[in-house]
Design an enzyme around this catalytic site. Structure first.
Site, PDB file in Angstrom:
ATOM      1  CG  ASP A 197       0.101  -3.163   6.861  1.00  0.00           C
ATOM      2  OD1 ASP A 197      -0.830  -3.408   7.486  1.00  0.00           O
ATOM      3  OD2 ASP A 197       0.564  -1.911   6.382  1.00  0.00           O
ATOM      4  NE  ARG A 210     -10.180  -2.560  -2.611  1.00  0.00           N
ATOM      5  CZ  ARG A 210      -9.550  -2.191  -1.461  1.00  0.00           C
ATOM      6  NH1 ARG A 210      -8.194  -2.498  -1.280  1.00  0.00           N
ATOM      7  NH2 ARG A 210     -10.206  -0.996  -0.847  1.00  0.00           N
ATOM      8  CG  PHE A 239      -2.087   0.970   1.243  1.00  0.00           C
ATOM      9  CD1 PHE A 239      -3.191   0.531   0.522  1.00  0.00           C
ATOM     10  CD2 PHE A 239      -1.995   2.079   2.079  1.00  0.00           C
ATOM     11  CE1 PHE A 239      -4.266   1.374   0.534  1.00  0.00           C
ATOM     12  CE2 PHE A 239      -3.109   3.024   1.998  1.00  0.00           C
ATOM     13  CZ  PHE A 239      -4.340   2.531   1.211  1.00  0.00           C
ATOM     14  CE  LYS A 275      -7.793  -1.178   5.160  1.00  0.00           C
ATOM     15  NZ  LYS A 275      -6.197  -1.038   4.853  1.00  0.00           N
TER      16      LYS A 275
HETATM   17  C1  LIG Z   1      -5.711   0.509   4.680  1.00  0.00           C
HETATM   18  C2  LIG Z   1      -4.416   0.383   4.670  1.00  0.00           C
HETATM   19  C3  LIG Z   1      -3.558   1.624   5.221  1.00  0.00           C
HETATM   20  C4  LIG Z   1      -4.208   2.685   5.622  1.00  0.00           C
HETATM   21  O1  LIG Z   1      -3.507   3.136   6.631  1.00  0.00           O
HETATM   22  P1  LIG Z   1      -4.137   4.397   7.577  1.00  0.00           P
HETATM   23  O2  LIG Z   1      -2.920   5.343   8.314  1.00  0.00           O
HETATM   24  O3  LIG Z   1      -5.010   3.647   8.593  1.00  0.00           O
HETATM   25  O4  LIG Z   1      -4.948   5.311   6.739  1.00  0.00           O
HETATM   26  C5  LIG Z   1      -2.137   1.397   5.366  1.00  0.00           C
HETATM   27  N1  LIG Z   1      -1.461   0.294   5.008  1.00  0.00           N
HETATM   28  C6  LIG Z   1      -2.225  -0.788   4.284  1.00  0.00           C
HETATM   29  C7  LIG Z   1      -1.266  -1.987   3.809  1.00  0.00           C
HETATM   30  C8  LIG Z   1      -3.476  -0.699   4.139  1.00  0.00           C
HETATM   31  O5  LIG Z   1      -4.228  -1.643   3.546  1.00  0.00           O
END
Ligand SMILES: *Cc1c(COP(=O)(O)O)cnc(C)c1O
Length: 397
Positions: free
Chosen positions: A184, A356, A113, A210
């Site tokens: 993560d 998705r 991400f 989520k």
């Molecule tokens: C959803 C997601 C985020 C979001 O980060 P926030 O700080 O909560 O906005 C970060 N990394 C991954 C892999 C995600 O899927």
């Protein structure tokens, strides 16, 4: 066997909606409404500042961390809640790098991400010690692990395609090379069984809005392996991670174990919503979640491929190599998704062309999968997506 009729009754789902976006924002658990109302009126409204002690607000980040720990194969006392996931990525990576002085390479993949990669780049710039972020294709990660590696930083489930990394195998490879791992779990926690302790992961982070249904902006979590808990340097050395916050010492001393990963004042109201949301998991067997989620995703893929030839599967076909989502590509993916949402089938869109769909057995069954595909087929066959308003991009896609 988990009773999914019971779990479904624990959510508020609007009539006429098939919700296939719990991978982005879980729906509202009924218990969270009452719990937040109680926190406002009976705790904040009545106990005022005393609530930090009398309502247990100060110990909430650890207590709820223990509840999350059970869902990700982490021992009690190894997880703490707070901040957002981006912040926790930064903190975990900084702590991991500090445990590997002399090594300069951070390895990640192009399926990660963006915020995880941005945070790594920002940290590298702040440290100014010559670290480099190496980003390779997901399939090339294993081969890219070398003796110069400091930290392997990966998201277990790819947010776009749902591709699942082998956490245990990659962690073992990283360790054999003398490196540490940061995992993560944004699309893993609550989606599939995770065994952090078994995999030997060093650090892990994740969000709770989520698959854990904690609500928009719900606090993130961080895990530190017991081996590192008392040596990891928290980097964000806030007063709540101090050994004795209320001593108001001039000098910083990290708190015991995972406590040191706290930063500032906990978001009490958001944690109350999350705590209630976690009640849904009582009596849920993660193996049942996994088996049913794979079956739902397989059913969806089979029906879409049989009825919507315009769509191209972007997710692994093998259910054991996917998270709990399915993605398809379409050149007009954004407009197709808007047309679907307009008809009550809610998924989301990720640039450049990915539709998705998240499937969670907690509140989605085979009937919803079939109904959703019927709508999708109708939208594509009649080109219902080809309307100017469906092409106009909103802020959030
Ligand atoms: C959803 C997601 C985020 C979001 O980060 P926030 O700080 O909560 O906005 C970060 N990394 C991954 C892999 C995600 O899927």
């Amino acid at each position: 066997m988990t009773d999914f009729n019971r779990t479904r009754a624990q959510f508020r789902l609007p009539d006429g909606v098939i919700y296939l976006d719990g991978n982005s924002l879980g729906p509202l658990p009924v218990a969270a409404e009452q719990r937040v109302a109680r926190t406002l009126t009976e705790e904040w409204g009545t106990q005022l500042i005393r609530g930090w002690n009398s309502a247990g607000w100060m110990t909430q980040p650890r207590a709820i961390g223990d509840r999350v720990a059970r869902l990700i194969g982490a021992p009690p006392g190894s997880v703490v809640m707070g901040d957002t996931l981006s912040i926790k990525v930064y903190q975990a990576l900084a702590a991991a790098l500090a445990l590997r002085p002399g090594r300069k390479v951070i390895l990640s993949d192009s399926g990660n991400f963006p915020t995880d990669l941005y945070m790594a780049e920002g940290l590298i710039a702040t440290l100014g010690q010559g670290h480099v972020l190496r980003v390779v294709e997901p399939e090339a990660v294993e081969a890219a692990i070398g003796d110069d590696l400091a930290v392997l930083m990966l998201t277990e489930v790819d947010y776009r395609t749902g591709r699942l990394h082998d956490m245990a195998a990659l962690t073992a490879r990283a360790h054999a090379a003398g490196a540490l791992t940061v995992w993560d779990l944004a699309h893993s926690a609550g989606a599939l069984p995770v065994d952090l302790l078994g995999a030997g992961a060093d650090f892990a982070v994740g969000c709770t809005y989520k698959y854990l249904n904690g609500g928009p902006g719900a606090p993130a979590f961080i895990y530190v392996a017991p081996d590192h808990a008392d040596t990891a340097r928290p980097a964000l050395s806030g007063w709540m991670g101090h050994e004795a916050p209320f001593a108001f010492d001039r000098s910083y001393r990290p708190g015991e174990g995972i406590e040191r990963m706290r930063v500032g004042t906990p978001p009490v109201i958001a944690l109350a919503a999350l705590d209630a949301a976690l009640d849904v998991w009582d009596g849920v067997d993660m193996a049942d979640i996994r088996r049913t989620s794979i079956a739902l995703c397989d059913l969806f893929i089979g029906l879409v491929e049989a009825t919507c030839p315009e769509l191209e599967l972007a997710s692994p076909r093998d259910g054991t190599r996917r998270g709990s989502q399915v993605s398809f590509r379409h050149p007009q993916g954004y407009a197709v998704m808007q047309a679907l949402i307009d008809r009550g089938v809610i998924g989301d869109f990720r640039a450049p062309d990915v539709l998705r769909f998240g499937f969670t057995p907690l509140y989605i069954g085979a009937d919803e999968v079939r109904a959703a595909v019927a709508v999708l087929q109708q939208v594509l066959d009649a080109r219902l997506w080809d309307r100017p308003d469906y092409h106009r991009k909103a802020i959030v896609t």
